[in-house]
Design a protein around this motif. Structure first.
Motif, PDB file in Angstrom:
ATOM      1  N   PRO A   3     -20.244  -0.972   5.544  1.00  0.00           N
ATOM      2  CA  PRO A   3     -20.766   0.105   5.698  1.00  0.00           C
ATOM      3  C   PRO A   3     -21.773   0.205   6.717  1.00  0.00           C
ATOM      4  O   PRO A   3     -22.127   1.151   7.468  1.00  0.00           O
ATOM      5  CB  PRO A   3     -21.501   0.467   4.266  1.00  0.00           C
ATOM      6  N   ARG A   4     -22.795  -0.618   6.680  1.00  0.00           N
ATOM      7  CA  ARG A   4     -23.832  -0.849   7.547  1.00  0.00           C
ATOM      8  C   ARG A   4     -23.323  -1.217   8.894  1.00  0.00           C
ATOM      9  O   ARG A   4     -23.560  -0.334  10.035  1.00  0.00           O
ATOM     10  CB  ARG A   4     -24.795  -1.851   7.320  1.00  0.00           C
ATOM     11  N   CYS A   5     -22.373  -1.870   9.006  1.00  0.00           N
ATOM     12  CA  CYS A   5     -21.573  -2.178  10.606  1.00  0.00           C
ATOM     13  C   CYS A   5     -20.920  -0.862  10.887  1.00  0.00           C
ATOM     14  O   CYS A   5     -20.935  -0.548  12.330  1.00  0.00           O
ATOM     15  CB  CYS A   5     -20.675  -3.401  10.494  1.00  0.00           C
ATOM     16  N   ALA A   6     -20.304  -0.179  10.273  1.00  0.00           N
ATOM     17  CA  ALA A   6     -19.513   0.981  10.311  1.00  0.00           C
ATOM     18  C   ALA A   6     -20.545   2.223  11.065  1.00  0.00           C
ATOM     19  O   ALA A   6     -20.363   3.001  11.827  1.00  0.00           O
ATOM     20  CB  ALA A   6     -18.969   1.725   9.246  1.00  0.00           C
ATOM     21  N   GLU A   7     -22.098   2.164  10.132  1.00  0.00           N
ATOM     22  CA  GLU A   7     -22.994   2.943  10.794  1.00  0.00           C
ATOM     23  C   GLU A   7     -23.255   2.459  12.213  1.00  0.00           C
ATOM     24  O   GLU A   7     -23.425   3.485  13.181  1.00  0.00           O
ATOM     25  CB  GLU A   7     -24.165   3.042   9.972  1.00  0.00           C
ATOM     26  N   CYS A  78     -22.713  -7.542  14.759  1.00  0.00           N
ATOM     27  CA  CYS A  78     -22.384  -7.731  16.178  1.00  0.00           C
ATOM     28  C   CYS A  78     -21.070  -8.746  16.404  1.00  0.00           C
ATOM     29  O   CYS A  78     -20.362  -8.404  17.171  1.00  0.00           O
ATOM     30  CB  CYS A  78     -23.373  -8.476  17.005  1.00  0.00           C
ATOM     31  N   ARG A  79     -20.608  -9.383  15.315  1.00  0.00           N
ATOM     32  CA  ARG A  79     -19.401 -10.016  15.109  1.00  0.00           C
ATOM     33  C   ARG A  79     -18.299  -9.023  15.069  1.00  0.00           C
ATOM     34  O   ARG A  79     -17.118  -9.371  15.266  1.00  0.00           O
ATOM     35  CB  ARG A  79     -19.418 -10.917  14.087  1.00  0.00           C
ATOM     36  N   GLU A  80     -18.433  -7.849  14.678  1.00  0.00           N
ATOM     37  CA  GLU A  80     -17.225  -6.963  14.252  1.00  0.00           C
ATOM     38  C   GLU A  80     -17.217  -5.810  15.073  1.00  0.00           C
ATOM     39  O   GLU A  80     -16.171  -5.109  14.996  1.00  0.00           O
ATOM     40  CB  GLU A  80     -17.670  -6.592  12.649  1.00  0.00           C
ATOM     41  N   ILE A  81     -18.344  -5.400  15.743  1.00  0.00           N
ATOM     42  CA  ILE A  81     -18.482  -4.199  16.449  1.00  0.00           C
ATOM     43  C   ILE A  81     -18.408  -4.351  17.934  1.00  0.00           C
ATOM     44  O   ILE A  81     -18.587  -5.843  18.425  1.00  0.00           O
ATOM     45  CB  ILE A  81     -19.497  -3.253  16.344  1.00  0.00           C
TER      46      ILE A  81
END
Length: 293
Positions: A3-7, A78-81
């Motif tokens: 959820p944090r990465c999605a934000e 940063c590895r996912e976005i």
């Protein structure tokens, strides 16, 4: 996706632009201070205890933002976005790595030591008064400040690595401690400088333009960090509120002393010019006296 990465993947462009603008302003704001010390070739007027407290406070604030679990989770995202959302999400970390916190550890501390006055008349600027010997610290004090600052940075770095890798469940508590300690140091940091400036009745090598930029910038950046970290990040943005208020007090006092000093200089100049002009006034007896000569 977390959820944090999605934000983070959907950045707030307005907040990003504001944060980037403030980051550039922070970097630029230290240039007047550095240039003034280099131009005067003296750090006279800077309290060594002001430098010490500022350095240790900046070190704690630097470690605080790196140890915060929220900061480390942002780095992991940063590895996912994509690249831009990653940069936008890490701008708060980038700001903490900027000269606003690193400057006391590097530039200002080095300039303070390199240009520390060792003579009885350290200032060459004709607009500055000669030093008051009872307020001038010794070079040994400057060396002690540097040694303590370096030792403190090493200890904080070792403990931070230990908490992150050996006791990760306690990193939030360690980050809060660093934030509180940084705020306490920042709260008392300006008192030695305020005292020194008050006793000297001059700012010396302290830069007024730097304070004019940083004082309002502290409040603006604190608001930006509130939007980014919320109430959980109070230990990160609280220090900016405290330092902004105290630096504002120093700015007002220093500006007042400089204005009064320039007024005295103007009066002294007018007085010297009046004494240098010969008396050309004449009376009724003046021609007779000249004729007799």
């Amino acid at each position: 996706m977390d959820p944090r990465c999605a934000e983070i993947s959907t950045p707030d462009y307005a907040n990003f632009g504001l944060s980037l603008l403030i980051l550039v302003g922070i970097v630029v704001s230290y240039l007047p201070q550095h240039l003034r010390i280099i131009r005067l070739r003296s750090s006279y007027g800077l309290s060594p205890y002001f430098v010490l407290l500022g350095t240790t406070s900046g070190t704690c604030a630097f470690a605080n933002i790196l140890v915060l679990p929220k900061s480390r989770s942002d780095v992991a995202c940063c590895r996912e976005i994509d690249a831009f959302p990653c940069v936008a999400g890490l701008l708060g970390v980038a700001q903490r790595l900027s000269p606003h916190d690193a400057d006391p550890d590097l530039d200002s501390l080095l300039l303070f030591l390199i240009f520390f006055p060792r003579t009885s008349n350290p200032l060459t600027d004709d607009q500055d008064d000669p030093p008051k010997e009872e307020l001038a610290p010794s070079y040994r004090t400057a060396l002690g400040v540097t040694a303590i600052s370096v030792l403190h940075a090493v200890i904080v770095a070792i403990l931070s690595f230990w908490f992150v890798y050996a006791r990760p469940q306690h990193t939030q508590g360690w980050a809060n401690f660093l934030g509180i300690f940084s705020t306490v140091l920042a709260s008392i940091q300006y008192f030695p400088q305020i005292y020194t400036t008050f006793m000297l009745k001059r700012v010396g090598s302290l830069s007024i333009p730097m304070m004019c930029i940083q004082t309002p910038g502290s409040f603006v950046w604190a608001g930006s960090l509130v939007l980014r970290y919320g109430s959980e990040g109070w230990s990160a943005w609280g220090v900016y509120l405290v330092t902004g208020c105290l630096q504002g007090c120093l700015l007002v006092m220093g500006s007042y002393f400089e204005i009064m000093h320039r007024r005295r200089e103007k009066k002294d100049l007018q007085s010297r010019m009046a004494q240098a002009i010969p008396d050309t006034s004449t009376t009724e007896q003046t021609p007779l006296l000249r004729a007799e000569d």
